[in-house]
Scaffold this active site. Structure first.
Site, PDB file in Angstrom:
ATOM      1  N   ARG A  46      -3.791 -13.548   1.170  1.00  0.00           N
ATOM      2  CA  ARG A  46      -2.925 -12.405   1.523  1.00  0.00           C
ATOM      3  C   ARG A  46      -2.652 -11.483   0.335  1.00  0.00           C
ATOM      4  O   ARG A  46      -2.094 -10.399   0.491  1.00  0.00           O
ATOM      5  CB  ARG A  46      -1.609 -12.899   2.151  1.00  0.00           C
ATOM      6  CG  ARG A  46      -0.751 -11.771   2.697  1.00  0.00           C
ATOM      7  CD  ARG A  46       0.462 -12.254   3.453  1.00  0.00           C
ATOM      8  NE  ARG A  46       1.160 -13.330   2.810  1.00  0.00           N
ATOM      9  CZ  ARG A  46       1.966 -13.188   1.741  1.00  0.00           C
ATOM     10  NH1 ARG A  46       2.172 -12.010   1.204  1.00  0.00           N
ATOM     11  NH2 ARG A  46       2.577 -14.237   1.230  1.00  0.00           N
ATOM     12  N   TYR A 100      -8.230  10.033  15.838  1.00  0.00           N
ATOM     13  CA  TYR A 100      -8.515   8.843  16.642  1.00  0.00           C
ATOM     14  C   TYR A 100      -7.226   8.454  17.395  1.00  0.00           C
ATOM     15  O   TYR A 100      -6.139   8.430  16.803  1.00  0.00           O
ATOM     16  CB  TYR A 100      -8.983   7.711  15.719  1.00  0.00           C
ATOM     17  CG  TYR A 100      -8.900   6.364  16.377  1.00  0.00           C
ATOM     18  CD1 TYR A 100      -9.666   6.064  17.500  1.00  0.00           C
ATOM     19  CD2 TYR A 100      -8.017   5.397  15.909  1.00  0.00           C
ATOM     20  CE1 TYR A 100      -9.566   4.845  18.127  1.00  0.00           C
ATOM     21  CE2 TYR A 100      -7.915   4.164  16.528  1.00  0.00           C
ATOM     22  CZ  TYR A 100      -8.689   3.902  17.639  1.00  0.00           C
ATOM     23  OH  TYR A 100      -8.571   2.693  18.267  1.00  0.00           O
ATOM     24  N   ASP A 172      -9.683   9.912   7.142  1.00  0.00           N
ATOM     25  CA  ASP A 172     -10.384   8.848   7.856  1.00  0.00           C
ATOM     26  C   ASP A 172     -11.870   9.218   7.829  1.00  0.00           C
ATOM     27  O   ASP A 172     -12.284  10.207   8.436  1.00  0.00           O
ATOM     28  CB  ASP A 172      -9.848   8.754   9.293  1.00  0.00           C
ATOM     29  CG  ASP A 172     -10.449   7.583  10.057  1.00  0.00           C
ATOM     30  OD1 ASP A 172     -11.611   7.226   9.777  1.00  0.00           O
ATOM     31  OD2 ASP A 172      -9.767   7.051  10.943  1.00  0.00           O
TER      32      ASP A 172
HETATM   33  C1  LIG Z   1     -12.095   7.070  13.585  1.00  0.00           C
HETATM   34  C2  LIG Z   1     -11.387   5.763  13.760  1.00  0.00           C
HETATM   35  N1  LIG Z   1     -10.414   5.434  12.894  1.00  0.00           N
HETATM   36  C3  LIG Z   1      -9.738   4.273  13.009  1.00  0.00           C
HETATM   37  C4  LIG Z   1      -9.989   3.389  14.035  1.00  0.00           C
HETATM   38  C5  LIG Z   1      -9.192   2.108  14.145  1.00  0.00           C
HETATM   39  O1  LIG Z   1      -9.980   1.051  13.712  1.00  0.00           O
HETATM   40  P1  LIG Z   1      -9.830  -0.489  14.248  1.00  0.00           P
HETATM   41  O2  LIG Z   1     -10.148  -0.465  15.706  1.00  0.00           O
HETATM   42  O3  LIG Z   1     -10.824  -1.211  13.396  1.00  0.00           O
HETATM   43  O4  LIG Z   1      -8.436  -0.885  13.974  1.00  0.00           O
HETATM   44  C6  LIG Z   1     -11.010   3.696  14.954  1.00  0.00           C
HETATM   45  C7  LIG Z   1     -11.307   2.756  16.063  1.00  0.00           C
HETATM   46  O5  LIG Z   1     -11.975   3.087  17.009  1.00  0.00           O
HETATM   47  C8  LIG Z   1     -11.712   4.910  14.813  1.00  0.00           C
HETATM   48  O6  LIG Z   1     -12.691   5.266  15.677  1.00  0.00           O
END
Ligand SMILES: Cc1ncc(COP(=O)(O)O)c(C=O)c1O
Length: 379
Positions: A46, A100, A172
């Site tokens: 952790r 997302y 992201d």
């Molecule tokens: C662009 C994007 N960011 C973050 C995530 C979240 O990731 P996780 O599903 O691995 O938690 C996703 C999941 O689909 C995603 O498409």
């Protein structure tokens, strides 16, 4: 020997030589109990510092041109830890509206509970984000290419806006992957990924990543050990193994997606294609200036019944995730954007006929034949 080549970093950055056999691959260190006497670090899963966590962190820091990477148990663990590590009660943060869905929900459901204000900004114009800045704004969060319309945001301009206004910038980078886009080189402070997508790449690992400078990494880590979203040794090993072929996979996906988008753009049963590699995509020039490849994600509007079209596909699989070696397709109105009203969806350009394709590494002719037979199928 250090290399700046992504292909070489994928294979060689951050691996441990087995001290017993000197074998070619990193051993899996499954221990959760480590010695604390006469050791440099107190290792504990952790704390994100066990051997397999460290080697895969080193590889990802190299791939994103950052100083420190922290590996989490999911993309959302990475994203929520970064947000709650860097924001305090009374702060304000600016987010792209077009994020997302899971990130969008986390913001709208969680932020206010902790006394953090936020503004969701529509569109990709830098001036709209500038207008949202308040005296207490501390963080700017974007995602490009965006989901599902592959809109391109000017990363350099956003990073600059954040720097001149004392905000931390977060991006992201899941859709692009570190092979196609390195936002830290363009001035971004923190890069997050759902590693469940391209980094894992085989639709069998759930993980997340945050990459940054050492200073910001330390701040994120100090909260991360409290939130506890670490990844276990076996999964770190699997991720390390997957990353060795990341450049190979993504380059093939880029090439397949370009060919498929051109095929779809000329098909009589297709209305519109959204892919930044197409010269008529509104973000094409910008994408060229900040991406080294246009990625494996594309969207298109069919003129036929989208449900029947998907059911008629023989190789391309309906699935909600993306970034795997196998091609998958999804209907944004029925999945990621189902909680948004049809009018709202129409306003942002998401038609009920829109489909999002995650292009895999199959032979591109097989993928085109599959799409063609489903488009031409009697409805
Ligand atoms: C662009 C994007 N960011 C973050 C995530 C979240 O990731 P996780 O599903 O691995 O938690 C996703 C999941 O689909 C995603 O498409």
């Amino acid at each position: 020997m250090k290399s700046n080549s992504k292909a070489t970093q994928c294979v060689h950055s951050g691996s441990i030589v087995d001290p017993i056999t000197k074998g070619a691959v990193t051993p899996i260190y499954t221990s959760t109990a480590y010695d604390y006497i006469d050791v440099d670090i107190h290792a504990y899963p952790r704390y994100f510092n066990t051997p397999n966590q460290r080697v895969v962190s080193e590889k990802l820091a190299a791939l994103e041109n950052g100083e420190r990477a922290i590996i989490f148990g999911s993309g959302m663990a990475a994203i929520s830890t970064v947000l709650f590590a860097l924001l305090r009660q009374g702060d304000h943060a600016i987010f792209q509206n077009d994020l997302y869905g899971g990130t969008h929900h986390a913001i709208t459901k969680e932020m206010e509970k902790y006394g953090i204000e936020y503004t969701l900004v529509d569109g990709i114009e830098v001036s709209s984000y500038e207008k949202a800045i308040k005296p207490n704004t501390r963080l700017l969060y974007i995602e490009t290419p965006s989901n599902p319309l592959l809109k391109i945001i000017d990363i350099r301009a956003m990073a600059n806006l954040a720097k001149t206004n004392n905000m931390v910038s977060v991006i992201d980078n899941t859709f692009a992957s570190p092979i196609n886009q390195n936002p830290i080189d363009l001035g971004i402070d923190v890069v997050v990924h759902s590693g469940t997508k391209y980094l894992g790449g085989h639709s069998d690992i759930c993980c997340g990543i945050a990459v940054s400078s050492n200073d910001l990494g330390q701040q994120i880590w100090e909260s991360a050990i409290h939130f506890g979203g670490s990844l276990n040794a076996q999964m770190c090993y699997l991720l390390e193994r997957s990353l060795k072929t990341l450049a190979l996979r993504v380059n093939q996906q880029n090439s397949n997606a370009q060919t498929i988008s051109e095929f779809l753009a000329s098909h009589s049963k297709v209305n519109k294609v959204y892919y930044p590699g197409l010269i008529n995509h509104e973000g094409h020039e910008l994408a060229k200036s900040q991406m080294s490849g246009f990625g494996g994600m594309l969207s298109f509007e069919v003129k036929t019944d989208p449900d029947k079209f998907v059911k008629t596909l023989r190789m391309i699989k309906p699935a909600m995730s993306l970034g795997g070696i196998e091609s998958t397709i999804t209907s944004p109105p029925q999945t990621s954007h189902s909680k948004i009203s049809a009018e709202e969806r129409a306003k942002v350009g998401i038609s009920d006929y829109l489909l999002r394709l995650s292009v895999g590494i199959e032979d591109v002719n097989d993928l085109i034949n599959d799409l063609d037979q489903a488009l031409n199928h009697e409805q």
